[in-house]
Design an enzyme around this catalytic site. Structure first.
Site, mmCIF file in Angstrom:
data_model
loop_
_atom_site.group_PDB
_atom_site.id
_atom_site.type_symbol
_atom_site.label_atom_id
_atom_site.label_comp_id
_atom_site.label_asym_id
_atom_site.label_seq_id
_atom_site.Cartn_x
_atom_site.Cartn_y
_atom_site.Cartn_z
ATOM 1 N N HIS A 191 68.855 55.214 69.410
ATOM 2 C CA HIS A 191 69.203 53.636 68.493
ATOM 3 C C HIS A 191 70.746 53.627 67.760
ATOM 4 O O HIS A 191 71.067 55.300 68.162
ATOM 5 C CB HIS A 191 68.213 53.702 67.006
ATOM 6 C CG HIS A 191 67.046 53.006 67.338
ATOM 7 N ND1 HIS A 191 65.579 53.752 66.695
ATOM 8 C CD2 HIS A 191 66.952 52.041 68.073
ATOM 9 C CE1 HIS A 191 65.199 53.385 67.295
ATOM 10 N NE2 HIS A 191 65.014 51.767 67.736
ATOM 11 N N CYS A 206 65.189 55.458 58.886
ATOM 12 C CA CYS A 206 64.464 54.068 59.354
ATOM 13 C C CYS A 206 62.841 54.498 58.427
ATOM 14 O O CYS A 206 62.079 53.459 58.677
ATOM 15 C CB CYS A 206 63.428 55.553 60.149
ATOM 16 S SG CYS A 206 64.917 55.953 61.928
#
Length: 264
Positions: free
Chosen positions: A169, A256
């Site tokens: 990511h 996250c």
């Protein structure tokens, strides 16, 4: 436009991991996470967020979705508006739907992407003025276009970035420190994507430290990165170091594990 809207928050939402978290996705096998230890670490994380001055909400596990503890991938929050994402991994397709009722009861508006493209929240870094959206294995051009279109209506300039090929990511390699400063890996900074921002680079060998978060006056940093801790402390930031060993086994980190937003 509100100064500091990128890191001044009043509320967070997190989700506990379930027993099925041992089946979570990972690019490299570092062993299965310990489900109980993971839960303990998430609870400590949520408690630390509360100490930083936010009202916290912790959702029950979703055992049908092993990666659902990484709740940030399922939505992007802008003030009193939530935007459900379309995570790019097939095993995660249903996570946003499961989250929707919580978003509808918390936010004034829930806006859907007008596209069949894919976008993970972990590929989205919001500053006060810009929306960096990284193209990756989980986020595609159509996802960028659809999310960028919505965010532009809320005062953000969409900035498309190609995430390095070996990085899951975009935010695996960067985190916001304040309105003008980003902590980033050299490999991401070398792309030139952060033009106009002050950069602090992760020390060599501590690239995983880049996935940090700023919540009000506190910068949260994962444990195990002593040179990063020294670098950021010397730069004047107030740090809180947290153990994220079990999230790291599933390519996860601090950003996250929560949705962070300001309901003002």
């Amino acid at each position: 436009m509100s100064e500091g809207r990128s890191y001044r928050f009043t509320h967070t939402i997190s989700r506990l991991p379930g027993e099925t978290v041992v089946k979570g996705l990972r690019a490299e096998d570092m062993g299965d996470p310990d489900a109980q230890l993971f839960q303990d670490q998430v609870e400590a994380y949520v408690a630390a967020l509360g100490e930083a001055g936010v009202a916290t909400m912790t959702l029950d596990p979703l055992d049908d979705y092993p990666d659902s503890v990484f709740i940030e991938d399922a939505a992007v929050c802008v003030g009193r508006v939530a935007i459900p994402m379309r995570p790019g991994a097939p095993t995660r397709f249903g996570e946003a739907k499961e989250l929707r009722s919580v978003l509808e009861s918390t936010f004034d508006e829930v806006l859907d992407l007008d596209s069949d493209g894919f976008v993970d929240g972990g590929d989205v870094l919001l500053t006060d003025t810009d929306a960096f959206i990284g193209l990756s294995d989980r986020t595609d051009e159509e996802g960028f276009r659809a999310l960028g279109h919505i965010l532009a209506d809320y005062g953000y300039t969409p900035r498309k970035v190609v995430t390095p090929a070996d990085v899951l990511h975009f935010k695996s390699d960067c985190g916001l420190l304040d309105s003008e400063t980003i902590f980033a890996t050299g490999r991401l900074a070398d792309s030139g994507c952060f033009g106009g921002y002050r950069l602090i680079l992760t020390p060599e060998g501590e690239e995983a430290a880049a996935n940090l978060i700023r919540v009000n006056e506190t910068v949260f940093l994962s444990a195990g990165f002593p040179r990063s801790e020294e670098t950021l402390s010397d730069a004047g930031f107030e740090l809180q170091v947290l153990d994220t060993s079990e999230a790291a086994k599933l390519d996860g980190g601090l950003s996250c594990l929560s949705l962070r937003f300001h309901l003002g």
